[in-house]
Design an enzyme around this catalytic site. Structure first.
Site, PDB file in Angstrom:
ATOM      1  N   GLU A 427       0.937  -1.269   0.078  1.00  0.00           N
ATOM      2  CA  GLU A 427       0.093  -0.046   0.150  1.00  0.00           C
ATOM      3  C   GLU A 427       0.765   1.169  -0.018  1.00  0.00           C
ATOM      4  O   GLU A 427       1.843   1.220   0.873  1.00  0.00           O
ATOM      5  CB  GLU A 427      -0.882   0.155   1.181  1.00  0.00           C
ATOM      6  CG  GLU A 427      -1.673   1.112   1.213  1.00  0.00           C
ATOM      7  CD  GLU A 427      -3.149   1.302   2.005  1.00  0.00           C
ATOM      8  OE1 GLU A 427      -3.424   2.328   2.572  1.00  0.00           O
ATOM      9  OE2 GLU A 427      -3.314   0.217   2.813  1.00  0.00           O
ATOM     10  N   HIS A 429      -0.661   4.644  -0.179  1.00  0.00           N
ATOM     11  CA  HIS A 429      -1.397   5.884  -0.461  1.00  0.00           C
ATOM     12  C   HIS A 429      -0.871   7.142  -0.376  1.00  0.00           C
ATOM     13  O   HIS A 429      -1.297   7.915  -0.968  1.00  0.00           O
ATOM     14  CB  HIS A 429      -2.414   5.463   0.938  1.00  0.00           C
ATOM     15  CG  HIS A 429      -3.714   5.924   0.365  1.00  0.00           C
ATOM     16  ND1 HIS A 429      -4.925   5.577   1.211  1.00  0.00           N
ATOM     17  CD2 HIS A 429      -4.100   6.723  -0.508  1.00  0.00           C
ATOM     18  CE1 HIS A 429      -6.062   6.089   0.667  1.00  0.00           C
ATOM     19  NE2 HIS A 429      -5.587   6.724  -0.368  1.00  0.00           N
ATOM     20  N   GLU A 480      -4.758   0.332  -2.530  1.00  0.00           N
ATOM     21  CA  GLU A 480      -4.641   1.640  -2.727  1.00  0.00           C
ATOM     22  C   GLU A 480      -3.358   2.275  -2.870  1.00  0.00           C
ATOM     23  O   GLU A 480      -2.404   3.118  -2.243  1.00  0.00           O
ATOM     24  CB  GLU A 480      -5.085   2.325  -1.120  1.00  0.00           C
ATOM     25  CG  GLU A 480      -6.605   1.980  -1.014  1.00  0.00           C
ATOM     26  CD  GLU A 480      -6.934   2.801   0.377  1.00  0.00           C
ATOM     27  OE1 GLU A 480      -8.108   3.073   0.394  1.00  0.00           O
ATOM     28  OE2 GLU A 480      -6.301   2.774   1.489  1.00  0.00           O
ATOM     29  N   GLU A 547     -13.942  -2.765  -0.387  1.00  0.00           N
ATOM     30  CA  GLU A 547     -14.173  -2.021   0.969  1.00  0.00           C
ATOM     31  C   GLU A 547     -15.583  -1.414   0.877  1.00  0.00           C
ATOM     32  O   GLU A 547     -15.663  -0.764  -0.194  1.00  0.00           O
ATOM     33  CB  GLU A 547     -13.108  -1.109   1.162  1.00  0.00           C
ATOM     34  CG  GLU A 547     -11.709  -1.833   1.352  1.00  0.00           C
ATOM     35  CD  GLU A 547     -10.615  -0.676   1.986  1.00  0.00           C
ATOM     36  OE1 GLU A 547     -10.929   0.280   2.330  1.00  0.00           O
ATOM     37  OE2 GLU A 547      -9.591  -1.314   1.909  1.00  0.00           O
TER      38      GLU A 547
END
Length: 556
Positions: A427, A429, A480, A547
């Site tokens: 991830e 992000h 993400e 999600e």
């Protein structure tokens, strides 16, 4: 020299193992070089159980109380590593349990951030560099080889050490000899330590575990930022003749109620063995198929169509057991392999996910490995409690958000019946979102070639370990992390290694140029009308809300 080796390694085409460096001495530059993510690490392989002879499992657990000293990374010389010497005076070190997080033991402060990196607002390193306020924990402990491991070593075998979970990067020494460097702490980091071992007396193991490395740029998950050796550490002996890895396909044909077993085994020092015998037993212990063939470097098992096979599903998780015996030239049993198998076929047909020929709907949840007191150093009982909760509440699917889980979790999902989306430890992000504004040009890994090796290696390590679990239906590239050519390379690798399981990755919703990367339309927090609109648009891909609701504690 290390940088030059890294560049040469990165240019090597083919399997990710070709990008793993070999070195006799530690190098500090690896910490901030994204092309160096593993040094002397053994190739990733299946987590099959094996025994010496009939019943001796040649493993030695190193969990328990270790010595530890936490200091600033700038004060540590990993290249000369005086702290790794067997006679180094560590009387001033503190104590810590393994597995355990440094934060839970009081050596570092707890940190929680969501999108941003933990150093944001304090320092501003540019990828792949790391903040100056970087801690390193020097772990030390002594051990003597258990007799089965020592005997294996004396008979021409090898001994390796495996770190099943650590954060974020480790250098490892045995008796002062450098044995390896590793990142991606959610899949095994295994090193051959044969040459460094004392067989009949004490050995000293030293680990330098760094809080931050270039790998930190790939590990910006929305969770508590916790470090240290948080999963088990163990030794394992491999006999001279050894099945290195097993890759199993166990398909089911619903129209014929028949299963087909295809397995490929890689055998080390095959010339020293005579035959390989395989037997497949059902849940009652009845032999449903068997074969015997001459030993070879590559062993292929093909059962043909097996009638009256009971398929595996979440509702009826029927498991079979494959036993493989490697027999020496003089008749002794050299090694025994035991692997549980579930016959099932998972395919996407006409945009619909089908298990054993029938449409399947995921009623699932994202699951973190977490305990309020132990962090991610969870126990087997924690996992049993979670699997029981899932079955009682009609949860039939789990996404391992956002990293591969402990190996025992997959065994439980096989046994109790849970469909898994197995997610790569990825991830990023905070690299492409700031103040809710997307900046694709800064995304890591994006299309930056220097990150491709590490990212492909991460999904390869997960797949090699978890391939044989029937509960794993889908491979996920991560969470993400935007999109880019690196994800295309990861997706290609998945399909080359596994022609049957589909790929999941939600990040392409931010750049539809990379729609080909995922076989599933996956969205986060989409409203019902958006989902309905997609499903009415003659979709070519099945839909999953990976999600749909975010809970922390009882906040939902």
């Amino acid at each position: 020299m290390a940088a030059q080796e890294a560049a040469q390694s990165q240019q090597t085409q083919g399997v990710p193992e070709s990008r793993i460096l070999q070195a006799r001495q530690a190098n500090a530059s690896w910490l901030t070089d994204p092309t160096v993510f593993a040094v002397n690490r053994k190739p990733a392989h299946s987590n099959h159980r094996y025994f010496l002879g009939e019943a001796t499992e040649p493993k030695q657990n190193l969990d328990g109380v270790w010595k530890v000293n936490v200091t600033q990374a700038a004060s540590i010389d990993v290249e000369n590593a005086p702290f790794a010497a067997a006679d180094f005076n560590d009387a001033g070190f503190g104590a810590i349990n393994v597995p355990e997080h440094l934060q839970m033991a009081g050596y570092l402060k707890n940190k929680y951030v969501n999108v941003q990196y933990p150093w944001d607002g304090h320092e501003d390193p540019q990828e792949p560099n790391v903040p100056e306020n970087n801690h390193v924990a020097i772990y030390r402990r002594s051990f003597t080889l258990d007799r089965p491991l020592a005997a294996t070593l004396e008979n021409g075998g090898t001994v390796s050490i495996t770190f099943h979970g650590m954060a974020t990067a480790i250098y490892v020494w045995v008796n002062g000899t450098f044995v390896g460097y590793g990142e991606d702490g959610f899949t095994p980091n295994e090193f051959d330590i044969t040459e460094a071992l004392n067989v009949d007396c004490d050995n000293v193991l030293t680990v330098a575990c760094y809080e931050y490395a270039s790998a930190s740029w790939l590990e910006d998950q929305d969770f508590w930022r916790l470090h240290g050796l948080f999963r088990s550490v163990e030794l394992a002996a491999q006999p001279r003749v050894h099945v290195e890895t097993v890759q199993i396909e166990a398909d089911y044909n619903p129209s014929m109620a028949a299963g087909t077993l295809n397995a490929t085994l890689q055998l080390r020092n095959a010339n020293d063995a005579a035959t390989v015998k395989a037997k497949l037993r059902d849940a009652n212990g009845t032999v449903v198929w068997e074969s015997t063939q001459c030993a070879n470097e590559t062993i292929t098992l093909n059962s043909g169509a097996l009638k009256n096979i009971a398929p595996w599903s979440a509702e009826e998780p029927t498991l079979y057991e494959l036993t493989v015996l490697v027999v020496g030239h003089d008749g002794p049993l050299v090694e025994k392999i035991v692997q549980r198998i579930g016959f099932r076929t998972f395919r996407i047909e006409d945009g619909i996910m089908k298990l054993n020929g029938k449409r399947v709907v995921f009623k699932g949840a994202d699951r973190h490995e977490f305990d309020a007191k132990r962090g991610r150093a969870i126990t087997r009982q924690d996992m049993i409690d979670d699997i029981t909760f899932c079955k009682r509440h009609n949860i039939n699917a789990i996404r391992t958000s956002h990293y591969p889980n402990q190996e025992y979790w997959y065994d439980l999902c096989d046994e109790y019946g849970i469909y898994l989306i197995d997610e790569t430890n990825m991830e990023t992000h905070g690299s492409w979102v700031a103040n809710n504004i997307e900046t694709p040009e800064t995304a890591v890994p994006g299309s930056k070639p220097q990150w491709e090796g590490a990212c492909v290696d991460r999904i390869n390590s997960m797949m090699r370990r978890d391939y044989n679990h029937p509960s794993v239906l889908i491979w996920s590239l991560g969470n993400e992390s935007f999109a880019g050519e690196v994800f295309r390379a990861m997706s290609v690798h998945v399909h080359e290694l596994d022609p049957n399981r589909p790929v999941h990755y939600e990040g392409v919703t931010h750049n539809r140029k990379y729609d080909d990367v995922t076989d599933i339309e996956s969205r986060m927090y989409a409203h019902a009308d958006e989902i309905e609109e997609y499903l009415k648009s003659d979709p070519k891909k099945p839909y999953i809300s990976c999600e749909y609701m975010h809970a922390m504690g009882n906040s939902v």
